[in-house]
Structures are given as C-alpha cells and as structure tokens.
Enzyme design. Structure first.
Site, mmCIF file in Angstrom:
data_model
loop_
_atom_site.group_PDB
_atom_site.id
_atom_site.type_symbol
_atom_site.label_atom_id
_atom_site.label_comp_id
_atom_site.label_asym_id
_atom_site.label_seq_id
_atom_site.Cartn_x
_atom_site.Cartn_y
_atom_site.Cartn_z
ATOM 1 N N TYR A 114 -0.289 0.729 5.115
ATOM 2 C CA TYR A 114 -1.203 1.623 4.459
ATOM 3 C C TYR A 114 -1.139 1.210 2.888
ATOM 4 O O TYR A 114 0.116 1.547 2.420
ATOM 5 C CB TYR A 114 -0.883 3.205 4.757
ATOM 6 C CG TYR A 114 -0.975 3.380 6.235
ATOM 7 C CD1 TYR A 114 -1.774 2.565 6.942
ATOM 8 C CD2 TYR A 114 -0.572 4.574 6.604
ATOM 9 C CE1 TYR A 114 -1.880 2.850 8.535
ATOM 10 C CE2 TYR A 114 -0.723 4.900 7.858
ATOM 11 C CZ TYR A 114 -1.392 3.976 8.810
ATOM 12 O OH TYR A 114 -1.730 4.493 10.191
ATOM 13 N N HIS A 161 3.466 -1.217 15.067
ATOM 14 C CA HIS A 161 2.070 -0.593 14.805
ATOM 15 C C HIS A 161 1.181 -1.133 15.674
ATOM 16 O O HIS A 161 0.083 -0.399 16.088
ATOM 17 C CB HIS A 161 1.702 -1.071 13.449
ATOM 18 C CG HIS A 161 0.754 -0.541 12.794
ATOM 19 N ND1 HIS A 161 0.705 -0.341 11.216
ATOM 20 C CD2 HIS A 161 -0.441 0.341 13.122
ATOM 21 C CE1 HIS A 161 -0.288 0.645 10.995
ATOM 22 N NE2 HIS A 161 -0.967 1.106 12.011
#
Length: 281
Positions: free
Chosen positions: A51, A110
């Site tokens: 992010y 992830h």
C-alpha cells in the site's frame, strides 16, 4: 511484549488502509483518523507493504503513536516475491520500521505466489519464534489454495484468511467459507462496502437494502457492514480517511439483523449456487 498466544478481544470492524498513505499532504489528517479509530473502539488495523509502497504503513504507525501497543491487533502483508527464507525477514524488518513497532500481531502472505508454501511457512514460524510476529496467515486464497496450505507443515496453524467479501460478492460462501469454518480459519473481509463507486451504487440502490436500513435507523452502508460480520466470526476492515465515516462504521457493529432481514437480503443479493472464481482486487 505479551506472550505470542495473547490476542486482544477483537472489535469486529477494523480499519483498512489501502489508500491511506497515497497523498503525502494528507498524511497528518490520515494519521489522526487512525488515532480517532483507536480512541473510539477499533483495535484491528490492516495494512501492507504494497500500500503506497510502504507509505500506508508509515501513516498507520504515526496514528498508533502513544497508544498502548498491546491493545492493538496490527496486521500487515508481504509481497509473494518476498516470501522466501532470504527475503521475508528483510520485508518484515521494513514493515516494522515503518510501523514503528517491534512486532506484528498477524503477518499475511498477500496472495499466492511462486515461492513454495513450505518455505514461506517455515520462515514465518522462525519469525514467530523470534517474537517478531504473533500469528501468520494468508490473503486472497481460495478453497483450493487453503487446502494446499493445510497440507504443508505448519499450514494448519493459519487462523486467518483475508478475502474480498460484501453483499455484491458472495462467491466464497459456496466452498471457501464452509471449509474455513470447519477448520477454524476466520475470515477478514476486505472492501466490505465494495471497492468502486459503480458497484457501491448498484448495491445501495436496491430497495431491499434501503428498507432494511430504514427499519434499523441506519444507512445502507451500515447494513452492509452488519451483514458482513453477521456470523460473529468475521472481521470487516472498511477503509476510511474520514473520522465521521469511521464513527458511522463503528456504530454498525451494534446492529443485529433479524432472520427476516437476512432472508430479504439473501433474496435481493443471492448467494452462489456453484463454484466461482475468487473475486480479488
């Protein structure tokens, strides 16, 4: 630091941070939003090295400053190409530095990648023994990937899988959710309010959802959140950089949907009748 088995009671609605670090000029405001969430009952924060290329972790870390660390359940995620025995410790070191903490409560792969799961899990167990992470888990894993994971030594110790889940995206209910419930793996629902404006408008425009919201004196978005956490086991992590929206999200945890509500929503937003490809962002 607490024992590795310690887990604070988790509030069912956390705070996601996908875009929370995108605008450097908004960093102070966004850090204050994180702090607002923590000061008003939220204790689950979700971020990732992906992010903002680490910027979101930095903002989350700033928002946590001065908060009792043991009362926060902090989640971060690592890239699949950092999942090796060589690269994973360095990836974790970077995340810890940006978050200004010495451990994570939960560290997630992830999405599935090319590094053998056995190598990744063994490395995560090493990091766990060092006290750098308390628990490890996965994200964007479908039923087949979870079954493969559980065949790997240490894979069955995974207690969390983070997947996209909302009223307009229910595909995981066909096989993944039943399997996870059978094996004691909790769902972390990301984008529980849907990710894009068009999808949100399509969902919240349904008269059934609006009627349920009106009956509870709530907004359609609050009903979406209450629906996502209805089983008492799911943690929803809506993203917000607006304290007012965070407060509204927090209030959704107090809404209990009736059997009639759930039946009406099932009719308006049918669940899957056959296997579906995992919905991902």
């Amino acid at each position: 630091m607490q024992d590795a088995k310690f887990t604070p009671p988790l509030f069912p609605i956390g705070l996601g941070s996908w875009h929370i670090g995108d605008d450097p000029e908004a960093a102070d405001h966004n850090a204050q939003t994180v702090r607002f969430a923590l000061d008003h009952g939220v204790n689950v924060l979700d971020t990732a090295e992906m992010y903002g290329d680490g910027a979101s972790e930095t903002v989350v870390g700033r928002g946590m400053a001065g908060v009792d660390r043991d009362k926060v359940f902090l989640i971060s995620k690592f890239y699949p190409w950092h999942a090796s025995a060589r690269d994973l410790p360095r990836a974790l070191e970077g995340s810890l530095r940006r978050l200004n903490t010495d451990y994570l409560d939960l560290y997630l792969l992830h999405w599935p990648g090319q590094v053998p799961l056995a190598e990744t899990i063994k490395t995560l167990q090493d990091l766990q023994r060092q006290g750098l992470i308390k628990q490890y888990g996965v994200s964007n894993f479908d039923a087949a990937a979870m079954q493969e994971l559980f065949r790997v030594p240490g894979g069955s110790e995974v207690q969390y899988n983070e997947d996209l889940y909302h009223l307009g995206s229910r595909g995981i209910e066909y096989d993944l959710l039943p399997w996870q419930r059978q094996h004691g793996v909790r769902l972390i629902a990301y984008s529980p309010l849907a990710h894009d404006w068009q999808t949100r408008q399509k969902i919240t425009g349904k008269e059934t959802l609006r009627a349920v919201a009106k009956a509870h004196g709530a907004t359609p978005f609050q009903i979406m959140l209450a629906w996502a956490i209805r089983d008492g086991q799911t943690i929803a992590i809506p993203e917000s950089t607006n304290p007012d929206h965070v407060a509204t999200n927090i209030a959704a945890a107090k809404i209990t949907l009736t059997k009639q509500d759930l039946a009406a929503l099932d009719h308006a937003f049918p669940g899957p009748t056959q296997p579906e490809a995992l919905d991902v962002l």
